[in-house]
Design a protein around this motif. Structure first.
Motif, mmCIF file in Angstrom:
data_model
loop_
_atom_site.group_PDB
_atom_site.id
_atom_site.type_symbol
_atom_site.label_atom_id
_atom_site.label_comp_id
_atom_site.label_asym_id
_atom_site.label_seq_id
_atom_site.Cartn_x
_atom_site.Cartn_y
_atom_site.Cartn_z
ATOM 1 N N MET A 26 0.835 -1.190 0.000
ATOM 2 C CA MET A 26 0.000 0.000 0.000
ATOM 3 C C MET A 26 0.876 1.248 0.000
ATOM 4 S SD MET A 26 -2.836 1.150 2.827
ATOM 5 C CE MET A 26 -3.891 -0.254 2.428
ATOM 6 N N SER A 27 0.499 2.191 -0.858
ATOM 7 C CA SER A 27 1.190 3.471 -0.872
ATOM 8 C C SER A 27 0.807 4.271 0.365
ATOM 9 C CB SER A 27 0.821 4.247 -2.142
ATOM 10 O OG SER A 27 1.405 5.533 -2.131
ATOM 11 N N CYS A 28 1.812 4.895 0.978
ATOM 12 C CA CYS A 28 1.556 5.646 2.204
ATOM 13 C C CYS A 28 2.428 6.904 2.223
ATOM 14 C CB CYS A 28 1.836 4.788 3.437
ATOM 15 S SG CYS A 28 1.289 5.549 4.987
ATOM 16 N N GLU A 29 1.796 8.033 2.298
ATOM 17 C CA GLU A 29 2.506 9.315 2.283
ATOM 18 C C GLU A 29 3.483 9.424 3.449
ATOM 19 O OE1 GLU A 29 3.378 12.928 0.478
ATOM 20 O OE2 GLU A 29 1.753 11.606 -0.193
ATOM 21 N N THR A 30 3.099 8.899 4.596
ATOM 22 C CA THR A 30 3.938 9.004 5.790
ATOM 23 C C THR A 30 5.237 8.215 5.636
ATOM 24 O OG1 THR A 30 1.899 9.155 7.074
ATOM 25 C CG2 THR A 30 3.934 8.791 8.303
ATOM 26 N N SER A 31 5.212 7.159 4.834
ATOM 27 C CA SER A 31 6.422 6.349 4.640
ATOM 28 C C SER A 31 7.565 7.187 4.083
ATOM 29 C CB SER A 31 6.123 5.180 3.702
ATOM 30 O OG SER A 31 5.221 4.281 4.287
ATOM 31 N N LEU A 32 7.235 8.105 3.178
ATOM 32 C CA LEU A 32 8.264 8.942 2.568
ATOM 33 C C LEU A 32 8.973 9.794 3.614
ATOM 34 C CD1 LEU A 32 9.526 9.772 -0.139
ATOM 35 C CD2 LEU A 32 7.789 11.551 -0.314
ATOM 36 N N ILE A 33 8.241 10.234 4.601
ATOM 37 C CA ILE A 33 8.812 11.083 5.656
ATOM 38 C C ILE A 33 9.760 10.286 6.543
ATOM 39 C CG2 ILE A 33 8.252 12.580 7.608
ATOM 40 C CD1 ILE A 33 5.533 13.063 6.330
ATOM 41 N N THR A 34 9.466 9.005 6.711
ATOM 42 C CA THR A 34 10.265 8.184 7.624
ATOM 43 C C THR A 34 11.509 7.583 6.964
ATOM 44 O OG1 THR A 34 9.058 6.137 7.103
ATOM 45 C CG2 THR A 34 8.156 7.543 8.847
ATOM 46 N N SER A 35 11.624 7.715 5.658
ATOM 47 C CA SER A 35 12.749 7.101 4.932
ATOM 48 C C SER A 35 14.066 7.761 5.310
ATOM 49 C CB SER A 35 12.508 7.219 3.423
ATOM 50 O OG SER A 35 13.607 6.701 2.705
ATOM 51 N N ILE A 36 15.031 6.950 5.771
ATOM 52 C CA ILE A 36 16.336 7.445 6.215
ATOM 53 C C ILE A 36 17.448 6.606 5.575
ATOM 54 C CG2 ILE A 36 17.826 7.912 8.199
ATOM 55 C CD1 ILE A 36 15.313 7.901 9.932
ATOM 56 N N PRO A 37 18.411 7.226 4.868
ATOM 57 C CA PRO A 37 19.551 6.453 4.333
ATOM 58 C C PRO A 37 20.369 5.860 5.478
ATOM 59 C CG PRO A 37 19.403 8.632 3.325
ATOM 60 C CD PRO A 37 18.463 8.638 4.478
ATOM 61 N N ILE A 38 20.871 4.659 5.255
ATOM 62 C CA ILE A 38 21.666 3.982 6.280
ATOM 63 C C ILE A 38 22.762 3.168 5.596
ATOM 64 C CG2 ILE A 38 20.226 1.905 6.367
ATOM 65 C CD1 ILE A 38 20.641 1.937 9.430
ATOM 66 N N ASN A 92 10.176 2.625 16.269
ATOM 67 C CA ASN A 92 8.816 2.575 16.815
ATOM 68 C C ASN A 92 7.779 3.048 15.791
ATOM 69 O OD1 ASN A 92 6.814 2.117 18.669
ATOM 70 N ND2 ASN A 92 7.213 3.947 19.893
ATOM 71 N N CYS A 93 7.735 2.353 14.668
ATOM 72 C CA CYS A 93 6.868 2.761 13.558
ATOM 73 C C CYS A 93 5.394 2.799 13.937
ATOM 74 C CB CYS A 93 7.067 1.814 12.372
ATOM 75 S SG CYS A 93 8.728 1.872 11.647
ATOM 76 N N SER A 94 4.973 1.902 14.801
ATOM 77 C CA SER A 94 3.555 1.832 15.160
ATOM 78 C C SER A 94 3.068 3.077 15.900
ATOM 79 C CB SER A 94 3.294 0.592 16.021
ATOM 80 O OG SER A 94 4.048 0.637 17.225
ATOM 81 N N SER A 95 4.001 3.844 16.455
ATOM 82 C CA SER A 95 3.616 5.054 17.185
ATOM 83 C C SER A 95 3.496 6.275 16.273
ATOM 84 C CB SER A 95 4.639 5.350 18.287
ATOM 85 O OG SER A 95 5.896 5.704 17.717
ATOM 86 N N ILE A 96 3.902 6.139 15.019
ATOM 87 C CA ILE A 96 3.861 7.265 14.081
ATOM 88 C C ILE A 96 2.429 7.492 13.606
ATOM 89 C CG2 ILE A 96 4.659 8.101 11.835
ATOM 90 C CD1 ILE A 96 7.221 6.522 12.299
ATOM 91 N N ASN A 97 2.016 8.732 13.593
ATOM 92 C CA ASN A 97 0.655 9.076 13.192
ATOM 93 C C ASN A 97 0.493 8.949 11.681
ATOM 94 O OD1 ASN A 97 -1.969 10.002 13.287
ATOM 95 N ND2 ASN A 97 -1.374 12.163 13.255
ATOM 96 N N VAL A 125 12.891 2.470 6.644
ATOM 97 C CA VAL A 125 11.618 3.125 6.365
ATOM 98 C C VAL A 125 10.494 2.409 7.093
ATOM 99 C CG1 VAL A 125 11.261 1.751 4.271
ATOM 100 C CG2 VAL A 125 10.082 3.945 4.513
ATOM 101 N N CYS A 126 9.524 3.164 7.559
ATOM 102 C CA CYS A 126 8.303 2.604 8.125
ATOM 103 C C CYS A 126 7.259 2.551 7.015
ATOM 104 C CB CYS A 126 7.794 3.472 9.272
ATOM 105 S SG CYS A 126 8.889 3.535 10.703
ATOM 106 N N ALA A 127 6.683 1.379 6.821
ATOM 107 C CA ALA A 127 5.741 1.208 5.722
ATOM 108 C C ALA A 127 4.862 -0.013 5.974
ATOM 109 C CB ALA A 127 6.490 1.049 4.399
ATOM 110 N N PRO A 128 3.696 -0.064 5.306
ATOM 111 C CA PRO A 128 2.884 -1.285 5.390
ATOM 112 C C PRO A 128 3.665 -2.460 4.823
ATOM 113 C CG PRO A 128 1.611 0.545 4.501
ATOM 114 C CD PRO A 128 3.032 1.004 4.539
#
Length: 221
Positions: free
Chosen positions: A25-37, A55-60, A85-88
């Motif tokens: 599923m596409s999720c706008e919030t996922s883009l915000i959580t994406s961090i290079p590592i 703690n992805c489950s706590s993200i609104n 990244v936090c994502a479905p």
């Protein structure tokens, strides 16, 4: 309805269920959580540690239920690096590594296979189990290490080849330096000869030219 019809309907329902489960599923919030590592977790313990830290489950977000918005560590969009990244989560039904597509804001299969390496991926696995198949990360890590080595000590390790662009830049720099050095040398030689002739002319000890020498010889005959 006969048994054949029931079987077809059941097959269609099962296929549709697998299709829905496989599609992320596409999720706008996922883009915000994406961090290079630089490195993804290598085992379940490291994976769970990072998951607890982010703690992805706590993200609104309004995409999925909180417990379905999960931690991932996968390839970036260009498969040249790694991202957390936090994502479905999704089910993968191909032996492919996963990457995060920034345009679609979702996790999807990449062009890299995970069917090779010490531990091959199965034909079906969950995106949150990516840590089990380190071959997906190996190609990226090897390229990064090689690029770092080339940037720090170019040409020291003959068994490793540096990036083609770096080689072209180095060769171009050597050629330009050589050409400039030759031009400066020619200018210096020309200036030195001109100055030498001027000094001789001023001292009255100028060597006769070939024409002057010929006239002198014919006069004395």
């Amino acid at each position: 309805m006969d048994s054949t019809g029931k079987v077809r309907i059941m097959s269609m329902i099962i296929s549709f269920a697998f299709f829905k489960a496989g599609n992320a599923m596409s999720c706008e919030t996922s883009l915000i959580t994406s961090i290079p590592i630089k490195r993804c977790p290598r085992n379940e313990l490291e994976w769970n540690t990072r998951a607890a830290l982010l703690n992805c489950s706590s993200i609104n977000q309004t995409c999925v239920k909180p417990d379905k918005f999960e931690y991932h560590c996968i390839l970036n969009e260009n498969v040249t690096g790694l991202v957390e990244v936090c994502a479905p989560s999704k089910h993968v039904f191909e032996q492919k590594c996963l990457h995060f597509h920034t345009g679609g804001k979702l996790i999807q299969e990449s062009i890299i296979n995970c069917s090779s390496g010490p531990i091959t991926c199965p034909k079906a696995y969950r995106s949150t189990e990516a840590y089990k198949y380190q071959s997906c990360y190996d190609s990226v890590n090897e390229n990064r290490i090689e690029n770092d080595r080339c940037g720090q000590r170019i040409g020291l390790d003959k068994s490793k080849s540096c990036d083609n662009n770096e080689i072209v830049m180095i060769a171009t720099g050597i050629i330009v330096f050589t050409v400039v050095a030759l031009v400066l040398l020619c200018v210096f030689i020309k200036y030195y000869r001109k100055r030498r002739r001027r000094n001789r002319r001023n001292s009255g000890n100028v060597e006769p030219t070939k024409t002057d020498q010929y006239l002198l010889d014919t006069t004395h005959v």
